[in-house]
Design a protein around this motif. Structure first.
Motif, PDB file in Angstrom:
ATOM      1  N   ALA A  17       0.887  -1.078   0.055  1.00  0.00           N
ATOM      2  CA  ALA A  17      -0.231  -0.080   0.103  1.00  0.00           C
ATOM      3  C   ALA A  17       0.710   1.378  -0.067  1.00  0.00           C
ATOM      4  O   ALA A  17       0.403   2.105  -0.835  1.00  0.00           O
ATOM      5  N   ILE A  18       1.888   1.274   0.815  1.00  0.00           N
ATOM      6  CA  ILE A  18       2.687   2.402   0.953  1.00  0.00           C
ATOM      7  C   ILE A  18       3.526   2.495  -0.303  1.00  0.00           C
ATOM      8  O   ILE A  18       3.737   3.668  -1.015  1.00  0.00           O
ATOM      9  N   ALA A  19       3.943   1.487  -1.181  1.00  0.00           N
ATOM     10  CA  ALA A  19       4.491   1.670  -2.407  1.00  0.00           C
ATOM     11  C   ALA A  19       3.309   2.142  -3.500  1.00  0.00           C
ATOM     12  O   ALA A  19       4.070   3.052  -4.399  1.00  0.00           O
ATOM     13  N   ARG A  24       2.042   6.735  -6.865  1.00  0.00           N
ATOM     14  CA  ARG A  24       0.783   7.797  -7.380  1.00  0.00           C
ATOM     15  C   ARG A  24       1.436   9.015  -7.121  1.00  0.00           C
ATOM     16  O   ARG A  24       0.980  10.042  -8.004  1.00  0.00           O
ATOM     17  N   HIS A  25       2.001   9.244  -6.124  1.00  0.00           N
ATOM     18  CA  HIS A  25       2.653  10.643  -5.700  1.00  0.00           C
ATOM     19  C   HIS A  25       3.348  10.902  -6.672  1.00  0.00           C
ATOM     20  O   HIS A  25       3.621  12.221  -7.288  1.00  0.00           O
ATOM     21  N   HIS A  27       3.726  10.028  -9.506  1.00  0.00           N
ATOM     22  CA  HIS A  27       3.138   9.903 -10.974  1.00  0.00           C
ATOM     23  C   HIS A  27       2.505  11.570 -11.056  1.00  0.00           C
ATOM     24  O   HIS A  27       2.462  12.138 -12.177  1.00  0.00           O
ATOM     25  N   ARG A  28       1.936  11.940 -10.046  1.00  0.00           N
ATOM     26  CA  ARG A  28       1.308  13.068  -9.962  1.00  0.00           C
ATOM     27  C   ARG A  28       2.232  14.191 -10.237  1.00  0.00           C
ATOM     28  O   ARG A  28       2.278  15.346 -10.599  1.00  0.00           O
ATOM     29  N   LEU A  29       3.350  14.237  -9.388  1.00  0.00           N
ATOM     30  CA  LEU A  29       4.402  15.120  -9.564  1.00  0.00           C
ATOM     31  C   LEU A  29       5.098  15.195 -10.892  1.00  0.00           C
ATOM     32  O   LEU A  29       5.295  16.201 -11.327  1.00  0.00           O
ATOM     33  N   LEU A  30       5.068  14.123 -11.360  1.00  0.00           N
ATOM     34  CA  LEU A  30       5.693  14.200 -12.958  1.00  0.00           C
ATOM     35  C   LEU A  30       4.617  14.561 -13.972  1.00  0.00           C
ATOM     36  O   LEU A  30       5.249  15.166 -14.815  1.00  0.00           O
TER      37      LEU A  30
END
Length: 87
Positions: A17-19, A24-25, A27-30
């Motif tokens: 879950a942490i991975a 996802r975080h 991915h959002r930054l990119l």
């Protein structure tokens, strides 16, 4: 034995879950960076188009002729002023 297996599965599930959260975080930054770069690219394309138009305007023969006559006082030489040099 089952408690140890259950604990290992819980730890693996939490790690997974942490991975997923980390991925996802990232991915959002990119995606935000990609959007920023695309906007910058679009602005540069607009500026490039403006510069091409300006270059075409500045390089027009009529404009160059007009500037040469008005600002620099240039003119075509008279027929009597032309000298042809032959070898």
């Amino acid at each position: 034995m089952t408690r140890i297996l259950l604990a290992v599965l819980v730890v693996c599930t939490v790690a997974s879950a942490i991975a997923v959260i980390h991925a996802r975080h990232r991915h959002r930054l990119l995606f935000v960076e990609l959007s920023r770069l695309e906007r910058a690219r679009d602005e540069l394309n607009v500026e490039f188009g403006r510069l091409q138009l300006e270059q075409a305007t500045v390089a027009e023969a009529n404009r160059i002729d007009h500037i040469a006559r008005t600002r620099l006082g240039m003119k075509f030489p008279a027929t009597d002023d032309i000298v042809v040099v032959r070898p």
